[in-house]
Enzyme design. Structure first.
Site, short mmCIF file in Angstrom:
data_model
loop_
_atom_site.label_atom_id
_atom_site.label_comp_id
_atom_site.label_asym_id
_atom_site.label_seq_id
_atom_site.Cartn_x
_atom_site.Cartn_y
_atom_site.Cartn_z
N GLY A 54 -4.54 28.28 5.13
CA GLY A 54 -5.54 28.78 6.06
C GLY A 54 -5.13 28.53 7.49
N SER A 55 -5.56 29.39 8.40
CA SER A 55 -5.33 29.16 9.83
C SER A 55 -6.29 28.08 10.32
CB SER A 55 -5.53 30.46 10.61
OG SER A 55 -4.52 31.38 10.27
N GLY A 56 -6.10 27.66 11.56
CA GLY A 56 -6.97 26.64 12.15
C GLY A 56 -6.32 25.27 12.19
N HIS A 57 -5.08 25.18 11.67
CA HIS A 57 -4.38 23.89 11.64
C HIS A 57 -3.17 23.89 12.58
CE1 HIS A 57 -6.91 23.26 8.20
NE2 HIS A 57 -6.30 24.19 7.50
N LYS A 105 0.28 23.19 0.10
CA LYS A 105 -0.71 22.12 0.23
C LYS A 105 -1.68 22.23 -0.95
CE LYS A 105 -2.39 22.82 4.47
NZ LYS A 105 -1.88 24.20 4.67
N ASP A 110 -4.87 27.90 -2.38
CA ASP A 110 -3.45 27.96 -2.05
C ASP A 110 -2.59 27.85 -3.31
OD1 ASP A 110 -3.17 27.66 1.15
OD2 ASP A 110 -4.83 26.44 0.47
N HIS A 219 -10.47 20.64 6.56
CA HIS A 219 -11.43 21.74 6.73
C HIS A 219 -12.83 21.19 6.99
CE1 HIS A 219 -8.28 22.80 3.78
NE2 HIS A 219 -8.13 23.81 4.59
#
Lengths: 357, 357
Positions: A54-57, A105, A110, A219
């Site tokens: 996921g994006s945001g990391h 991860k 995922d 998250h």
């Protein structure tokens, strides 16, 4: 919600466009499906290293695409797994004839999607292996996970395995190295504040003015316990002790077997950290915590390691696996051997990191 | 106030202690008075480059001490100028016989104290010059300043002048280069949120849920105007246009004259940016804004520069001159010539930056 964005639903796409313009010398971006890949890919004869999530990391994973790290990164929507077609198309774009290793991860989405992508890639004649990162000692199972979550060790595995791929490791040797890095890494994080996913527009969770969440996931998923605000030294102590006192951790993971053409299960155990070990100590910002505070955490971490006769031989301090604008930090301790140490020190040139070149 | 700290009054000291432990291969820290200096200082025959200012802007300045950048940095308390004794002791520690150049951000306290330090150093036989950075187009005069404030160009001047010092520039040549960098750099910033100085414990200013401050200073001092929340594209447009449409800026600055042994005043004018110029484009996080949002800003900035026929030949994107945990960003455009470009690309090895080595 106050963010530097335009359309909340276009955040990932527009951020990728910015990266593509900024780093055209290092990377290209493919849209629909989205993946970031090395400008000089495919590299003939080199195992291609791919990760994603996921994006945001950020800078994970896209900021780590380039010489000495990843060949491609597959960004999902914010806090959402990328899809198998992204991973498969990325593999096709960067496969240089020596196979593909996916660093995954451990989050249910995922894992499922990277497994499907690996099956499809193998069926199309691209030898592909997946290695899981499940280094978060905070909780077993969570909102997004069966087993431990994958966090800080991912960054270190991408660097170490990226250097090994650059040096000509075979696909199987690279998978073995990545598994070793994972088994030698342990992490735990905490949050002072929540974060807001743009498409949702409100905080992922709520924390009171004097509350902190110990063992937070990246998250914002719940951790071990909610506590009253502690001093930095006490927080560092709690995080470090959770890692240092973590007993051997045994679980069954499945990996693709190239000869059998199928998944095989194997039991794996993390050896605990011991006096005399050499480690890389990684103090990570969750995004909104300033560097000056990370150094206060590191100061205490160094004392604790010394008390445990654990020698810090390399350090990494900064925002490298983040949760949007969340304030808080995580600690990762990775036991290093000579092989990992040399690969850590090897040259790297990506949007986020550059050294030795 | 939620921060990763212990005693609010020990933040600077403890953060320095963490830095000293983490980066013992690169830097030493001297306490009382506080300064960070290169582990290999003094370097015989090299002009020593020193900067400093209030803490809270990390990695500026301490993170930029090392090969190819600063010889020493003097951190004040958070958002408070360091004192002349810090600067003088730092100069003595790093002077290698070729003089000292102080890079001074234009805030009244910093200017006064660095001027006193330069007078003392010159009196003690250490040839010392000061160059001011006053690149913030947002406002003329502010809470902390007479004339324009010194912001993003400081980071770039430290890198470019640090490389020049490494290459053997004389003290006067280095001062001339630093003045040129300042005259060619322009910046403007904005804030989405406030920040909290630890010793105060409450936000420096208040912003409503839908308010932003355009032209914010790096200490949270007021800017040009308070607006309703805008899109990232509109914010980038406002920041970039303030820079691109800034007319020639003329002011009188004083510099030490080594021959006269006294201060002399000179009128200096920033040439405006023009079509055909090559620039370094720097999109800076105020601290709490994630990297993904900076790329959305950069995406629009690149479009605007293209419309103005200004070519971005280098970029810098990240949190490098921050205001604690403040959310927001600043844009700096630095017109580059061949000399500055080569020096920008030269090797650097400091706690915050490493490339080419």
């Amino acid at each position: 919600m106050k963010k530097l964005i335009n359309d909340p639903n276009a955040v990932v796409r527009e951020s990728l466009e910015g990266m593509a313009i900024a780093h055209a010398d290092l990377i290209n971006v493919h849209y629909q499906p989205h993946f970031i890949y090395r400008a000089d890919a495919p590299i003939s004869g080199k195992v291609a290293l791919i990760s994603g999530g996921g994006s945001g990391h950020e800078p994970l994973h896209g900021g780590f695409v380039g010489l000495g790290m990843l060949d491609a990164a597959c960004p999902g929507e914010v806090f959402t797994s990328p899809t198998p077609d992204q991973m498969l198309e990325a593999a096709k774009a960067v496969h240089g004839g020596a196979g593909v290793l996916n660093i995954v991860k451990n989050y249910s989405g995922d894992v499922m999607n990277f497994e499907m992508a690996a099956e499809l890639a193998n069926a199309e004649g691209i030898p592909t292996l997946n290695i899981l990162i499940d280094d978060d000692v905070a909780v077993k199972d969570s909102l997004y996970t069966q087993g431990r979550r994958g966090v800080g060790t991912t960054v270190l595995a991408e660097k170490i395995c990226g250097a090994a791929a650059e040096q000509g490791y075979s696909l199987q040797a690279l998978a073995d190295l990545c598994r070793k890095v994972n088994l030698n890494g342990r992490s735990m994080g905490m949050a002072l504040t929540s974060c807001t996913v743009p498409a949702k527009g409100s905080p992922t969770f709520e924390l009171g003015d004097r509350e902190i969440e110990m063992g937070i996931g990246i998250h914002g998923e719940p951790g071990r316990q909610r506590l009253t605000l502690q001093s930095a030294d006490d927080i560092a102590q709690r995080l470090a002790e959770s890692i240092l006192e973590d007993p051997p951790y045994t679980r069954t993971l499945r990996e693709w077997n190239l000869d059998a053409g199928d998944w095989i299960e194997q039991e794996l155990t993390n050896p605990p950290l011991r006096a005399g070990d050499s480690v890389l100590a990684f103090v990570n910002s969750m995004g909104g915590t300033p560097l000056s505070e990370l150094y206060i955490i590191y100061r205490q971490l160094a004392k604790i390691c010394q008390q445990h006769q654990i020698q810090i031989v390399r350090q990494l301090i900064g925002p490298y696996i983040t949760s949007l604008e969340m304030q808080g930090c995580s600690i990762t301790l990775l036991k290093l051997d000579e092989e990992m140490l040399k690969l850590w020190d090897a040259p790297v040139k990506t949007p986020a990191w550059r050294w030795g070149i």
